[in-house]
Design an enzyme around this catalytic site. Structure first.
Site, mmCIF file in Angstrom:
data_model
loop_
_atom_site.group_PDB
_atom_site.id
_atom_site.type_symbol
_atom_site.label_atom_id
_atom_site.label_comp_id
_atom_site.label_asym_id
_atom_site.label_seq_id
_atom_site.Cartn_x
_atom_site.Cartn_y
_atom_site.Cartn_z
ATOM 1 N N GLU A 1 -14.207 -13.336 -54.876
ATOM 2 C CA GLU A 1 -13.062 -12.336 -55.052
ATOM 3 C C GLU A 1 -12.123 -12.679 -54.065
ATOM 4 O O GLU A 1 -10.697 -12.626 -54.506
ATOM 5 C CB GLU A 1 -13.674 -10.983 -54.910
ATOM 6 N N THR B 1 -3.265 -9.121 -58.728
ATOM 7 C CA THR B 1 -3.758 -8.217 -57.737
ATOM 8 C C THR B 1 -3.170 -8.407 -56.220
ATOM 9 O O THR B 1 -2.617 -7.189 -55.769
ATOM 10 C CB THR B 1 -5.456 -8.646 -57.588
HETATM 11 N N1 HSE Z 1 -9.315 -2.306 -55.265
HETATM 12 C C1 HSE Z 1 -8.684 -3.563 -55.904
HETATM 13 C C2 HSE Z 1 -7.065 -3.091 -55.943
HETATM 14 C C3 HSE Z 1 -9.260 -3.980 -57.250
HETATM 15 O O1 HSE Z 1 -6.871 -2.092 -56.776
HETATM 16 O O2 HSE Z 1 -6.549 -3.882 -55.464
HETATM 17 C C4 HSE Z 1 -8.538 -5.113 -57.693
HETATM 18 O O3 HSE Z 1 -9.063 -6.241 -57.511
#
Ligand code: HSE
Length: 305
Positions: A127, A180
Protein backbone atom coordinates in the site's frame (compact mmCIF):
# COMPACT_ATOMS: atom_id res chain seq x y z
CA UNK A 1 0.96 -26.03 -5.88
CA UNK A 2 -1.50 -23.33 -6.96
CA UNK A 3 -4.15 -21.10 -5.38
CA UNK A 4 -6.65 -18.75 -6.96
CA UNK A 5 -7.69 -15.85 -4.74
CA UNK A 6 -10.55 -13.34 -4.70
CA UNK A 7 -9.36 -9.92 -3.47
CA UNK A 8 -12.36 -7.76 -2.55
CA UNK A 9 -12.82 -4.02 -2.96
CA UNK A 10 -13.15 -1.94 0.21
CA UNK A 11 -14.45 1.44 1.38
CA UNK A 12 -12.02 3.33 3.62
CA UNK A 13 -12.57 6.24 6.02
CA UNK A 14 -16.39 5.92 6.28
CA UNK A 15 -16.70 9.67 6.89
CA UNK A 16 -15.53 10.00 10.49
CA UNK A 17 -12.68 7.45 10.46
CA UNK A 18 -9.97 8.89 8.21
CA UNK A 19 -7.14 6.33 7.95
CA UNK A 20 -8.70 4.12 10.65
CA UNK A 21 -12.10 2.79 9.46
CA UNK A 22 -12.99 0.57 6.54
CA UNK A 23 -15.39 -2.08 5.31
CA UNK A 24 -15.19 -4.95 2.86
CA UNK A 25 -17.43 -5.32 -0.23
CA UNK A 26 -18.81 -8.48 -1.86
CA UNK A 27 -18.61 -9.43 -5.56
CA UNK A 28 -16.41 -6.47 -6.55
CA UNK A 29 -12.79 -7.50 -6.56
CA UNK A 30 -9.69 -8.74 -8.36
CA UNK A 31 -8.49 -12.28 -8.92
CA UNK A 32 -4.95 -13.44 -8.40
CA UNK A 33 -3.29 -16.80 -9.04
CA UNK A 34 -0.21 -18.02 -7.18
CA UNK A 35 1.95 -20.93 -8.34
CA UNK A 36 4.97 -22.59 -6.77
CA UNK A 37 8.05 -22.46 -9.00
CA UNK A 38 11.49 -24.06 -8.81
CA UNK A 39 13.31 -20.76 -9.37
CA UNK A 40 13.37 -18.92 -6.05
CA UNK A 41 11.95 -15.45 -5.58
CA UNK A 42 8.77 -13.68 -6.66
CA UNK A 43 7.88 -13.32 -10.32
CA UNK A 44 4.87 -11.59 -11.89
CA UNK A 45 3.94 -13.58 -14.96
CA UNK A 46 0.65 -12.10 -16.15
CA UNK A 47 -1.34 -8.91 -15.56
CA UNK A 48 -4.73 -8.25 -17.13
CA UNK A 49 -7.16 -5.36 -16.69
CA UNK A 50 -4.55 -2.71 -15.89
CA UNK A 51 -1.26 -1.36 -17.11
CA UNK A 52 0.96 -2.18 -14.14
CA UNK A 53 4.69 -2.89 -13.87
CA UNK A 54 5.94 -6.48 -14.01
CA UNK A 55 9.05 -5.51 -12.08
CA UNK A 56 8.44 -6.96 -8.61
CA UNK A 57 9.86 -4.06 -6.60
CA UNK A 58 7.72 -1.57 -8.55
CA UNK A 59 4.49 -3.54 -8.26
CA UNK A 60 2.24 -3.28 -5.18
CA UNK A 61 1.54 -7.02 -5.13
CA UNK A 62 5.23 -7.77 -5.71
CA UNK A 63 6.37 -5.57 -2.82
CA UNK A 64 3.77 -7.05 -0.46
CA UNK A 65 4.69 -10.61 -1.50
CA UNK A 66 8.39 -9.88 -0.93
CA UNK A 67 7.59 -8.56 2.57
CA UNK A 68 6.11 -11.97 3.45
CA UNK A 69 8.87 -14.16 2.04
CA UNK A 70 11.61 -12.01 3.59
CA UNK A 71 10.20 -13.10 6.94
CA UNK A 72 10.13 -16.84 6.19
CA UNK A 73 12.44 -19.68 5.18
CA UNK A 74 11.18 -20.49 1.72
CA UNK A 75 12.84 -23.04 -0.56
CA UNK A 76 10.72 -22.43 -3.65
CA UNK A 77 9.69 -19.47 -5.78
CA UNK A 78 6.24 -18.02 -6.48
CA UNK A 79 4.76 -16.86 -9.77
CA UNK A 80 1.87 -14.40 -9.52
CA UNK A 81 -0.89 -13.61 -12.01
CA UNK A 82 -2.90 -10.45 -11.37
CA UNK A 83 -6.33 -9.99 -12.95
CA UNK A 84 -7.49 -6.48 -12.07
CA UNK A 85 -11.18 -5.69 -12.00
CA UNK A 86 -10.93 -2.73 -9.60
CA UNK A 87 -9.70 0.35 -11.45
CA UNK A 88 -6.67 2.19 -10.12
CA UNK A 89 -7.52 5.53 -8.53
CA UNK A 90 -11.18 4.59 -8.07
CA UNK A 91 -11.33 4.96 -4.28
CA UNK A 92 -12.42 1.41 -3.53
CA UNK A 93 -9.07 -0.04 -2.60
CA UNK A 94 -7.51 -1.14 -5.89
CA UNK A 95 -3.92 -1.14 -4.60
CA UNK A 96 -5.02 -2.69 -1.30
CA UNK A 97 -6.75 -5.56 -3.07
CA UNK A 98 -3.46 -6.33 -4.86
CA UNK A 99 -1.44 -6.01 -1.65
CA UNK A 100 -3.83 -8.01 0.52
CA UNK A 101 -4.30 -10.64 -2.19
CA UNK A 102 -0.54 -11.02 -2.55
CA UNK A 103 0.19 -11.57 1.13
CA UNK A 104 -2.77 -13.94 1.47
CA UNK A 105 -1.86 -16.02 -1.60
CA UNK A 106 1.83 -16.27 -0.71
CA UNK A 107 0.93 -17.23 2.86
CA UNK A 108 -1.33 -20.02 1.56
CA UNK A 109 1.46 -21.52 -0.58
CA UNK A 110 3.79 -21.32 2.41
CA UNK A 111 1.36 -23.41 4.51
CA UNK A 112 -0.10 -20.45 6.44
CA UNK A 113 2.74 -19.44 8.80
CA UNK A 114 0.89 -16.15 9.45
CA UNK A 115 -2.66 -15.43 10.59
CA UNK A 116 -4.75 -12.95 8.59
CA UNK A 117 -4.24 -10.17 11.19
CA UNK A 118 -0.48 -10.79 11.04
CA UNK A 119 -0.53 -10.33 7.28
CA UNK A 120 -1.82 -6.74 7.53
CA UNK A 121 1.63 -5.24 8.17
CA UNK A 122 3.11 -6.97 5.12
CA UNK A 123 0.24 -5.75 2.95
CA UNK A 124 0.85 -2.20 4.19
CA UNK A 125 4.27 -2.30 2.51
CA UNK A 126 2.53 -2.70 -0.85
CA UNK A 127 0.00 0.00 0.00
CA UNK A 128 2.86 2.37 0.84
CA UNK A 129 4.31 1.92 -2.64
CA UNK A 130 1.01 3.03 -4.18
CA UNK A 131 0.08 5.93 -1.94
CA UNK A 132 3.28 7.00 -0.21
CA UNK A 133 1.86 6.26 3.23
CA UNK A 134 1.45 3.04 5.22
CA UNK A 135 -2.23 3.22 6.09
CA UNK A 136 -4.21 0.04 6.80
CA UNK A 137 -7.80 1.20 6.43
CA UNK A 138 -8.20 -0.65 3.10
CA UNK A 139 -5.89 -3.63 3.57
CA UNK A 140 -7.35 -4.50 6.99
CA UNK A 141 -10.97 -4.89 5.83
CA UNK A 142 -9.78 -6.57 2.61
CA UNK A 143 -7.98 -9.23 4.67
CA UNK A 144 -10.35 -9.59 7.63
CA UNK A 145 -13.74 -8.73 6.12
CA UNK A 146 -16.53 -6.86 7.91
CA UNK A 147 -15.80 -3.43 9.35
CA UNK A 148 -12.33 -2.77 10.74
CA UNK A 149 -10.94 -0.14 13.06
CA UNK A 150 -7.21 0.56 13.16
CA UNK A 151 -7.04 1.45 16.86
CA UNK A 152 -3.35 2.23 16.61
CA UNK A 153 -0.48 2.10 14.14
CA UNK A 154 2.55 1.87 16.47
CA UNK A 155 2.20 -0.99 17.21
CA UNK A 156 -0.49 -1.98 14.75
CA UNK A 157 -3.72 -2.78 16.58
CA UNK A 158 -6.67 -3.69 14.35
CA UNK A 159 -10.16 -4.56 15.59
CA UNK A 160 -12.65 -6.36 13.38
CA UNK A 161 -16.32 -5.61 13.88
CA UNK A 162 -18.77 -8.05 12.35
CA UNK A 163 -21.16 -6.16 10.11
CA UNK A 164 -24.71 -5.47 11.30
CA UNK A 165 -26.98 -7.95 9.52
CA UNK A 166 -28.87 -5.46 7.34
CA UNK A 167 -25.97 -3.23 6.30
CA UNK A 168 -25.66 -2.57 2.55
CA UNK A 169 -23.35 -0.26 0.67
CA UNK A 170 -23.93 1.57 -2.60
CA UNK A 171 -20.83 2.76 -4.46
CA UNK A 172 -20.90 5.14 -7.42
CA UNK A 173 -17.61 5.22 -9.29
CA UNK A 174 -17.24 8.19 -11.66
CA UNK A 175 -14.71 7.36 -14.37
CA UNK A 176 -12.14 9.95 -13.43
CA UNK A 177 -8.93 9.10 -11.63
CA UNK A 178 -8.00 10.63 -8.28
CA UNK A 179 -4.57 9.56 -7.08
CA UNK A 180 -4.44 8.94 -3.32
CA UNK A 181 -1.21 10.86 -3.11
CA UNK A 182 -2.91 13.93 -4.65
CA UNK A 183 -5.99 13.58 -2.45
CA UNK A 184 -3.71 13.50 0.60
CA UNK A 185 -1.82 16.56 -0.59
CA UNK A 186 -4.95 18.76 -0.35
CA UNK A 187 -5.40 18.03 3.37
CA UNK A 188 -4.37 20.46 6.10
CA UNK A 189 -1.65 19.10 8.42
CA UNK A 190 -3.44 20.45 11.51
CA UNK A 191 -7.14 20.58 12.38
CA UNK A 192 -9.00 22.95 14.71
CA UNK A 193 -9.80 21.56 18.15
CA UNK A 194 -13.60 21.85 17.74
CA UNK A 195 -13.44 19.80 14.53
CA UNK A 196 -11.37 17.11 16.25
CA UNK A 197 -13.98 16.90 19.01
CA UNK A 198 -16.80 16.49 16.49
CA UNK A 199 -14.84 13.86 14.58
CA UNK A 200 -13.84 11.65 17.52
CA UNK A 201 -17.36 11.92 18.97
CA UNK A 202 -18.71 10.62 15.67
CA UNK A 203 -16.13 7.85 15.40
CA UNK A 204 -17.03 6.63 18.89
CA UNK A 205 -20.70 6.84 17.93
CA UNK A 206 -20.17 4.83 14.75
CA UNK A 207 -18.36 2.07 16.63
CA UNK A 208 -21.03 1.98 19.36
CA UNK A 209 -23.74 1.91 16.67
CA UNK A 210 -22.06 -0.99 14.85
CA UNK A 211 -21.77 -3.07 18.02
CA UNK A 212 -25.36 -2.42 19.13
CA UNK A 213 -26.85 -2.50 15.60
CA UNK A 214 -28.28 0.95 16.30
CA UNK A 215 -28.78 2.27 12.77
CA UNK A 216 -30.00 5.69 13.93
CA UNK A 217 -26.81 6.17 15.95
CA UNK A 218 -24.68 5.04 13.01
CA UNK A 219 -26.55 7.52 10.82
CA UNK A 220 -25.93 10.44 13.19
CA UNK A 221 -22.26 9.49 13.33
CA UNK A 222 -21.57 9.19 9.59
CA UNK A 223 -20.22 12.73 9.20
CA UNK A 224 -16.82 14.08 8.22
CA UNK A 225 -15.83 17.61 9.20
CA UNK A 226 -12.09 17.02 8.77
CA UNK A 227 -11.35 15.57 5.32
CA UNK A 228 -14.43 15.89 3.13
CA UNK A 229 -14.41 19.72 3.09
CA UNK A 230 -10.98 19.63 1.41
CA UNK A 231 -11.54 16.71 -0.93
CA UNK A 232 -15.10 17.22 -2.15
CA UNK A 233 -13.93 19.67 -4.86
CA UNK A 234 -11.94 16.85 -6.49
CA UNK A 235 -15.17 14.99 -7.28
CA UNK A 236 -17.57 16.58 -9.77
CA UNK A 237 -21.19 16.60 -8.55
CA UNK A 238 -20.25 15.06 -5.16
CA UNK A 239 -22.43 17.24 -2.95
CA UNK A 240 -25.54 16.77 -5.06
CA UNK A 241 -25.17 12.96 -5.12
CA UNK A 242 -24.62 12.86 -1.36
CA UNK A 243 -27.68 15.02 -0.78
CA UNK A 244 -29.83 12.78 -3.01
CA UNK A 245 -28.58 9.63 -1.23
CA UNK A 246 -29.51 11.09 2.16
CA UNK A 247 -32.88 12.35 0.91
CA UNK A 248 -33.67 8.85 -0.27
CA UNK A 249 -32.98 7.31 3.10
CA UNK A 250 -29.26 6.44 3.19
CA UNK A 251 -27.81 6.23 6.71
CA UNK A 252 -24.84 8.24 5.54
CA UNK A 253 -22.90 9.11 2.41
CA UNK A 254 -19.42 10.36 1.67
CA UNK A 255 -16.20 9.96 -0.27
CA UNK A 256 -15.03 6.37 -0.53
CA UNK A 257 -11.37 6.32 0.49
CA UNK A 258 -9.51 9.03 -1.39
CA UNK A 259 -12.27 9.20 -4.04
CA UNK A 260 -13.59 9.70 -6.63
CA UNK A 261 -16.08 6.96 -5.67
CA UNK A 262 -19.02 8.12 -3.58
CA UNK A 263 -20.55 5.67 -1.13
CA UNK A 264 -23.82 5.45 0.75
CA UNK A 265 -24.61 3.05 3.60
CA UNK A 266 -28.16 1.78 3.90
CA UNK A 267 -30.25 -0.35 6.24
CA UNK A 268 -31.63 -3.22 4.15
CA UNK A 269 -31.39 -4.18 0.51
CA UNK A 270 -34.62 -2.48 -0.56
CA UNK A 271 -33.47 0.88 0.78
CA UNK A 272 -30.08 0.38 -0.87
CA UNK A 273 -31.78 -0.26 -4.22
CA UNK A 274 -33.82 2.95 -3.89
CA UNK A 275 -30.70 4.93 -3.01
CA UNK A 276 -28.73 3.36 -5.88
CA UNK A 277 -31.40 4.35 -8.42
CA UNK A 278 -31.52 7.90 -7.07
CA UNK A 279 -27.72 8.28 -7.14
CA UNK A 280 -27.59 6.83 -10.65
CA UNK A 281 -30.29 9.22 -11.92
CA UNK A 282 -28.50 12.16 -10.34
CA UNK A 283 -25.09 11.30 -11.77
CA UNK A 284 -26.60 10.68 -15.22
CA UNK A 285 -27.09 14.46 -15.36
CA UNK A 286 -23.31 14.81 -15.71
CA UNK A 287 -21.37 13.88 -18.84
CA UNK A 288 -19.08 11.66 -16.78
CA UNK A 289 -19.43 7.90 -17.30
CA UNK A 290 -19.75 5.90 -14.09
CA UNK A 291 -20.38 2.46 -12.58
CA UNK A 292 -22.65 1.81 -9.66
CA UNK A 293 -22.43 -1.16 -7.30
CA UNK A 294 -24.68 -2.42 -4.56
CA UNK A 295 -23.16 -4.77 -2.05
CA UNK A 296 -23.77 -6.35 1.32
CA UNK A 297 -20.82 -6.00 3.65
CA UNK A 298 -18.53 -9.01 3.07
CA UNK A 299 -17.72 -10.53 6.43
CA UNK A 300 -15.07 -12.96 5.14
CA UNK A 301 -12.56 -10.80 3.27
CA UNK A 302 -9.95 -12.15 0.87
CA UNK A 303 -10.50 -15.85 0.12
CA UNK A 304 -9.54 -18.83 -2.01
CA UNK A 305 -11.88 -19.50 -4.92
N1 HSE B 1 -7.37 6.66 4.21
C1 HSE B 1 -6.85 6.77 2.90
C2 HSE B 1 -7.08 8.17 2.38
C3 HSE B 1 -7.52 5.77 2.02
O1 HSE B 1 -8.22 8.61 2.45
O2 HSE B 1 -6.14 8.82 1.93
C4 HSE B 1 -7.09 5.81 0.58
O3 HSE B 1 -6.03 4.97 0.34
Amino acid sequence: MEVRVFCPATIANLNCGFDVMGLCLENIGDEMIFRKTITKGIEITNITGADLPYEVTKNVAGVAALAVIENTDIDFGIAIEIHKKIKAGSGIGSSSASAAGAVFGVNELLGKPFSKPELIEFAMKGEALASGSEHADNVAPCLLGGFTLVRGYHPLDVIKITSPEKMYAVVLHPHIEVKTVDARAVLEPTIPFHKAITQWGNLGGLIAGLYTQDYALMSRSLQDVVVEPFRKHLIPHFEKVKEIALQNGALGSGISGAGPSIFALCEGKQKAETVAVAMKNEYSKTQIPFDIYLSKVNDEGVKII
